[in-house]
Enzyme design. Sequence first.
Site, PDB file in Angstrom:
ATOM      1  N   GLY A 225      -8.325  -6.499   9.664  1.00  0.00           N
ATOM      2  CA  GLY A 225      -8.532  -6.299   8.239  1.00  0.00           C
ATOM      3  C   GLY A 225      -7.566  -7.112   7.411  1.00  0.00           C
ATOM      4  O   GLY A 225      -6.473  -7.481   7.867  1.00  0.00           O
TER       5      GLY A 225
ATOM      6  N   ASP B  11     -11.400  11.622   7.627  1.00  0.00           N
ATOM      7  CA  ASP B  11     -10.203  12.177   7.000  1.00  0.00           C
ATOM      8  C   ASP B  11      -8.996  11.313   7.373  1.00  0.00           C
ATOM      9  O   ASP B  11      -8.735  11.072   8.557  1.00  0.00           O
ATOM     10  CB  ASP B  11      -9.998  13.610   7.493  1.00  0.00           C
TER      11      ASP B  11
END
Length: 574
Positions: free
Chosen positions: A324, A375
């Site tokens: 990323g 989460d």
Amino acid sequence: MNATSDRRSATIDGAVALLVDAFDDYNARFSDITRRAERHFLRRDWRRQQRDARARIDLYDDCIAETIGRLEGVLAERLLSRPLWLDIHERYAERVEDRLDAELYKTFFNTVNRRLFKTRGVDAGVEFVALDIEPTAHITRPVDRRIYGLTDDAVDACRRLLSDPDLGLDEQALDAGARRLAARLAATFEADGGPLAIELLTVPFFRDRRAYRVGRVLGDSTWRPCMIALDHPEAGVRVDAVLLDRTAVSILFGFTYSYFHADLPTVGDAIVFLRMLLPDKPVDELYTVLGRAKQGKTERYRRFFRHLASAGDERIVEAEGKRGMVMVVFTLPSYPLVFKVVRDHFAPGKKIGREHVLAQYRFVFHHDRVGRLIDAQEYRHLVFERSQFDPETLEELLNECSRAVEVRGDTVLVRHCFVQRRVRPLDLYVREVPAERVEAALLDYGRAIRDLARSNLFPGDLFLKNFGVTRSGRAVFYDYDEVSRVTDLNVRRVPPARSEEEEFSDHPWYPVAPGDVFPEQFPRFLDLPAGYRTAFDNAHGELFDPAWWMRLQRRLIERPDADVRPYPLEARLL
């Protein structure tokens, strides 16, 4: 000397009493918010329900800050006296040891202590550390539940369990729900001679627009977990579904949904029961999904570092998948977690900063995740052994994330990171599985985009690499730096090109402002594998139509509490 000793003992007792009272106060306020969920459900007050969900998430940190302020008044200049805290720790341990939820008291103490001393790693002298002890191992008291026999009159038994407690079903809805529930149970247990009984927790669970009864159904030779779902449309409360499959129930108690509101007198005994229903579910996820997120973080830390200590020569490595531009992601291959650390500097294509990224993750933490967002728990000051890292991974972290990662002798300090459950990146998954599973995953990827959109979230980056596949085969999203509200988008149609040169140009021939979205261009970013585009278009072609997004925007503005049903169609009883 005796007077000095007496004063010291009184100071210790005062601090211990303050800390115990502070957790009791937090617990009471937590219960106050949780209890309101039933009233919101009965009144269809979804906006207040959402506000309460966010308020309950923030409550723990609010209470910790209040407690530290009160301790300053009690301890004064001795607030940071480590010898004094050693004695406070010892006496506090004695005070809470016999409580059923002693682990929750200990975690509260640790949080106060770590924030005062800005602890890096673990300070065993003034913290509770028990990596080798399961927090619920000592619990033998059964959680409150009721058993309803089904062999004599199953419909009557279902009617009784649906009215106990009273969740607002009128007579017609009660009769219809009881008949349909009894029929579904009979069909499911037909091969086992029919269902014998149903055992349910007395406390109902609430989340979003639904109430749930949680328990299990007993047959002659087997049993199944059971979740009975009630919803409340404008026509009135009704029994909407029953989930009898362990995977389906596990998903609802998983890491991609918001937290339940269940007014449990104590938590540990409920965790024991839920682990019996879902033996593969990590205890940290069960604590978290019941709203005890701080305890969930503690148990997640406990389990991971216990595993890491026994991992032998295995090394922490960079997680699989495309790198990323915003995060460096590392993992221990044998354990299903990833650690995400924000880079010091982003690639030129990312016109955002570190604070924006942190704000995005916290925004998602408070948002309804509708089963499609993982989460992400925030951790600070984690300490690893340097030898536990693959050298190349450690070098990448030190070069790219020096603000958050440093080496101190033989240890590695990670000052800040987000921790998530590891899922298989979708772009890798579709290269590894048979064609029928590829198509199923891609179609669910489209459903994930729809579900997020209906909850007023637009992923921003639609590339397959930003989505993953869970063990149960669900597509979920995990890259939050470009997330935005659907209602904040400026949805536009692509204007017609004025010439062939414009049409085939590598750059847009029309102005693009921040927030502009062109659904007709989405196919360029979906990077679907060859051969699956037609099936995706047939199922989800609306995603490429600006009109669909504009209608959705209007609907979300008119009804911001839009509903995304959290279970499959086949679970429904209607």
